[in-house]
Design a protein around this motif. Structure first.
Motif, PDB file in Angstrom:
ATOM      1  N   VAL A 159      47.301  36.444  43.616  1.00 19.09           N
ATOM      2  CA  VAL A 159      47.285  36.450  42.152  1.00 19.09           C
ATOM      3  C   VAL A 159      48.703  36.366  41.624  1.00 19.09           C
ATOM      4  N   LEU A 215      42.165  39.794  38.386  1.00 24.98           N
ATOM      5  CA  LEU A 215      42.433  39.705  39.818  1.00 24.98           C
ATOM      6  C   LEU A 215      41.614  38.604  40.475  1.00 24.98           C
ATOM      7  N   GLY A 269      42.493  35.426  40.680  1.00 20.27           N
ATOM      8  CA  GLY A 269      43.352  34.453  41.341  1.00 20.27           C
ATOM      9  C   GLY A 269      43.242  33.058  40.761  1.00 20.27           C
TER      10      GLY A 269
END
Length: 351
Positions: A57, A82, A84
């Motif tokens: 991330v 989170l 990514g």
């Protein structure tokens, strides 16, 4: 009740009144936030590899974390997005305790003061040295060894550009240090494999002057890295900074290797004499017989290191083979102590 602004003009915007509600100092509990490791830093943005999910991330530093508080290799707790996905940002809210910290003093800064943390939680330092173009500088190698020992990291000496010069002289100079030395060659893939075996399964960092071949080594170890490769200036004999940011690359067999920007100098003003003597405990024990303020140099008449190496009074006599080993150990310790003494002198001159 409508606030009187003194005008009916709708274009006039009035700043909101100050709230009477006190600002709380109680911070939310971050102990349960996911943990990741910083694997790249570039202009205030951090790439974090989440430990459990295996997702990378992009993140920014939370306001409560001071500038410079997050460095390469840090294990951090993150919140926010989170997933990514591209164009999403997470937030680093806490830094976990570090197992090791590699630092260098900023002797090349205008005021010659302060120090900079380079990488955290690394187990191994790979000192990359070119045998020519640019020529090897033993002073730089000694300082890197000092920094590695102070950080409790295992050093490896990696020699490059063997097509331009022979490594024999440099190998002999560092034989007493008992440091793993690997001679690499662009034409010999086995030499790179030897280095890969040392690095696999560990979090390692490459350090060295610009132009010594760090990026070339990274590309050989991790073909997908595509690090830019530069050339050495023919006039100054110095390399060009092709790597401008720190980044860690994952090895196929496990482990990570950090490529750092090349440095002109590696200050060790933060290292003490005790740090060096702890690396050579036998030499350190012998210095207990020295007079106060002994510099431990070869020219120091009050230094007990030579008497210890030769087995002279007040030490027990030793055989010739043991004496030779002690002399080699003493020479190694003195070379590193000389680096610390030089850094201390520079620091005092700047005050």
């Amino acid at each position: 009740m409508r606030r009187d602004t003194g005008t009916d003009d709708p274009r006039v915007r009035v700043r909101a009144g100050k709230s009477s509600r006190p600002r709380t100092k109680v911070r939310p509990d971050r102990s349960k936030a996911p943990i990741g490791q910083v694997i790249a830093i570039d202009r205030g943005r951090y790439r974090v590899r989440l430990k459990d999910q295996g997702i990378e991330v992009q993140a920014v530093r939370a306001k409560e974390l001071k500038r410079g508080s997050v460095i390469m290799g840090d294990r951090v707790r993150v919140t926010g997005d989170l997933s990514g996905r591209v164009d999403t940002l997470a937030r680093i809210v806490a830094v976990e305790e570090r197992s090791t910290v590699l630092r260098r003093s900023l002797e090349d800064a205008p005021d010659l003061k302060g120090e900079k943390a380079i990488v955290a939680n690394a187990e191994l330092m790979c000192i990359v040295v070119a045998l020519a173009d640019p020529p090897p500088r033993t002073g730089m190698i000694d300082r890197c060894l000092v920094a590695a020992y102070e950080a409790r990291m295992r050093p490896i000496l990696c020699l490059t550009k063997t097509d331009l010069a022979r490594p024999d002289e440099l190998l002999e100079a560092y034989r007493p240090f008992d440091v793993t030395t690997i001679v690499t060659s662009a034409d010999n893939l086995d030499s790179v494999d030897e280095l890969r075996r040392e690095l696999e399964g560990r979090f390692s960092v490459l350090v060295g002057h610009s132009g010594v071949g760090k990026s070339t080594l990274i590309n050989a170890l991790v073909p997908s890295a595509n690090r830019a490769v530069g050339h050495v200036n023919e006039v100054t004999g110095r390399g060009r900074h092709t790597s401008t940011s720190s980044e860690a690359f994952e090895l196929a067999g496990g482990g990570w290797i950090v490529d750092t920007p090349g440095v002109r100098s590696f200050g060790v003003g933060h290292v003490s004499v005790e740090d060096i003597l702890s690396v050579f405990p036998e030499v350190g024990e012998a210095t207990g017989y020295c007079l106060p303020l002994c510099s431990h140099s070869r020219e120091e008449p009050s230094c007990a290191i030579d008497a210890w190496a030769k087995g002279h009074s007040p030490f027990e006599p030793v055989e010739e083979e043991v004496s030779a080993k002690r002399k080699s150990m003493a020479e190694s310790a003195r070379r590193l102590l000389a680096s610390v003494a030089t850094a201390e002198a520079v620091s005092k001159a700047a005050r």
